[in-house]
Design an enzyme around this catalytic site. Structure first.
Site, mmCIF file in Angstrom:
data_model
loop_
_atom_site.group_PDB
_atom_site.id
_atom_site.type_symbol
_atom_site.label_atom_id
_atom_site.label_comp_id
_atom_site.label_asym_id
_atom_site.label_seq_id
_atom_site.Cartn_x
_atom_site.Cartn_y
_atom_site.Cartn_z
ATOM 1 C CD GLU A 322 -3.131 0.832 2.166
ATOM 2 O OE1 GLU A 322 -4.188 0.258 1.839
ATOM 3 O OE2 GLU A 322 -2.905 1.240 3.317
ATOM 4 C CG HIS A 351 6.689 -29.815 3.682
ATOM 5 N ND1 HIS A 351 7.181 -31.077 3.388
ATOM 6 C CD2 HIS A 351 7.405 -29.372 4.747
ATOM 7 C CE1 HIS A 351 8.131 -31.388 4.254
ATOM 8 N NE2 HIS A 351 8.284 -30.362 5.088
ATOM 9 C CE LYS A 455 -11.823 3.024 1.914
ATOM 10 N NZ LYS A 455 -11.380 3.949 2.970
#
Length: 528
Positions: A322, A351, A455
């Protein structure tokens, strides 16, 4: 390089601070002395910019704001006496509040003590508190903590089900600078509904962490919430862990926030050094610049070999991406900067995706985080002379060596243990490294216009939804194309289709008939 040459390079580039017992090894990054020399002018500029930032300069020019998260752990750095007092008073208020909760002076209306915390926030208002609580929560924590960090109804239900009857003894912390963040507001309304359904008064168990004078602040005052703590406009969400945002829940959990602040303050002092080789944050920024050619061309893989640091990669993902993920530089030129960050923990990742790291696309550099202390107390032997912790250490060293053998670069950070001081230091280290790197590439690390764009787009979708419902409530079944035409939203036909599908799935009054393979054939009608 021969083994002896590699050892010498390790010795040449090893950073160690005795006060924190902190090591930084960048010897497995492939830069040479000429590169370091070429970067010196950039770093001198970055150091000067950082000094100005700490002195109170407008370091966030897009929003015309100071950037003051470094003041939180050393109030004397704040540029005015008023700010210094404010920081000290907030810390004292947090410590006093936590003490009163722990002692039972502050308690829920039922008369019992608070047993749980429900922290409602998103982004930096959640990731920091989650990381710190996971890393440092005592085994016998004074309260248990839960999070609403999204606007997922099923997620709300899961947390509320976990709380069960303990909702009546749950302290709810609502964290939002403006008070208008939709996800946080939704979480607050959901928990208020749950309180009401159980006949529990919400306000006596509610705490606001918000900007002074914000909508949430006014609500908390009007409804007489239990407490309010400030969020400052000079502290961004992703650098707010050492503000009331993170310190409040940490103190309530019984974490030593004084030690956490002290660790950050110690690291801040180390990372103010103007000698590149004596500044661990600068060495990190140098390595990042080298790895991605100053353009973020390689991803950063975070591999902490400690379960308690599991969430550190998620925390760093926001802090770094960000801050550094920007379309334009400070001069307005399109640059598309950023560094992608991901990771989980070792040795689990060996793994999972380490196979690709060693043999797949070489589009990354790794950061190993090593913790020297295995556990408090002795460990059982799992093989002659070998403990589980020896295995963990061996797997880290082996993975580092295996990556290097195949031309994959890495950084190794070593800390003595995971405690409040060390976590504070790690937070401060990466905050400073991000700020220095941003100066190296000429971007503003302290705003997030892309978040605001998302937004606004979401608000547009919800407005279209309201228009769709109003249209269908008139009673006329309509095709998706007809709805788009009637609303004057022909360019949003795909959005309209997805809104209708979501409303139908949740029994919100919409019914779709037709061929699901061909959305254009669908007819939407309103079911009263």
């Amino acid at each position: 390089m021969t083994a002896q040459q590699l050892w010498q390079r390790y010795l040449d580039w090893l950073y160690y601070d005795p006060s924190l017992e902190f090591y930084l090894d960048i010897s497995r990054m492939g830069f040479d002395d000429a590169f370091v020399t070429s970067m010196q002018p950039k770093f001198q500029h970055a150091f000067a910019a950082m000094a100005e930032l700490e002195a109170g300069a407008i370091a966030n020019p897009d929003e015309q704001r100071m950037v003051g998260h470094y003041w939180l752990r050393d109030p004397e750095l704040a540029p005015t006496p008023e700010l210094q007092t404010q920081i000290r008073d907030t810390l004292a208020a947090i410590q006093d509040f936590a003490l009163k909760v722990h002692s039972g002076v502050l308690r829920p209306p039922t008369g019992s003590r608070f047993t749980d915390i429900l922290s409602i926030g998103i982004g930096g208002s959640a990731l920091g508190p989650q990381f710190v609580s996971e890393a440092l929560r005592p085994q016998a924590a004074l309260l248990q903590i839960h999070f609403f960090d999204n606007t997922d109804p099923a997620g709300f239900d899961r947390v509320l089900a976990d709380l069960g009857d303990r909702l009546a003894s749950t302290l709810v912390i609502v964290i939002s600078k403006s008070g208008g963040t939709p996800e946080t507001r939704n979480g607050m309304l959901e928990v208020q509904s749950a309180f009401a359904q159980r006949g529990i008064a919400f306000a006596p168990q509610a705490v606001a962490v918000t900007g002074v004078g914000s909508h949430l602040d006014h609500v908390a005052i009007t409804e007489r919430w239990l407490a309010r703590f400030p969020m400052e406009d000079w502290v961004g969400g992703r650098t707010s862990e050492l503000s009331a945002v993170g310190l409040l829940s940490a103190a309530l959990l019984g974490i030593d926030i004084t030690a956490m602040l002290a660790g950050a303050r110690q690291m801040d002092a180390l990372t103010r050094h103007s000698d590149l080789r004596q500044n661990p944050a600068a060495l990190l920024a140098l390595s990042w610049y080298w790895a991605g050619n100053g353009q973020g061309k390689k991803d950063m893989v975070i591999l902490p070999y400690k379960d308690s640091l599991l969430l550190f990669s998620r925390y760093l993902q926001q802090l770094i991406m960000e801050s550094l993920g920007k379309e334009r530089d400070l001069l307005g030129k399109v640059v598309h900067q950023g560094i992608a960050v991901y990771g989980n923990k070792g040795s689990t990742d060996q793994h999972a995706y380490v196979q690709q790291l060693r043999e797949g696309i070489p589009n990354f550099f790794a950061t190993f985080i090593e913790v020297l202390e295995d556990r408090q107390g002795p460990s059982p032997v799992v093989e002659p002379g070998i403990t589980s912790g020896d295995y963990l250490s061996g797997l880290l060293q082996g993975t580092r060596a295996a990556l290097y053998e195949n031309g994959r670069e890495s950084i190794t950070i070593t800390v003595p243990r995971v405690d409040a001081q060390q976590v504070g230091a790690l937070i401060a280290l990466y905050e400073r490294a991000v700020g220095l790197y941003a100066s190296l590439v000429g971007i503003n690390a302290y705003h997030q216009p892309g978040v605001e764009a998302g937004k606004k787009a979401a608000a547009g979708v919800l407005e279209i939804q309201r228009q769709i419902v109003e249209l269908l409530q008139q009673g006329q079944p309509l095709s998706i194309a007809a709805i788009a035409d009637d609303l004057g939203q022909s360019e949003q036909i795909e959005t309209i289709y997805k809104i209708l599908r979501h409303l139908e799935a949740n029994q919100r009054g919409v019914q779709l008939t037709g061929d699901r393979h061909n959305p254009l054939s669908l007819i939407a009608s309103w079911q009263r």
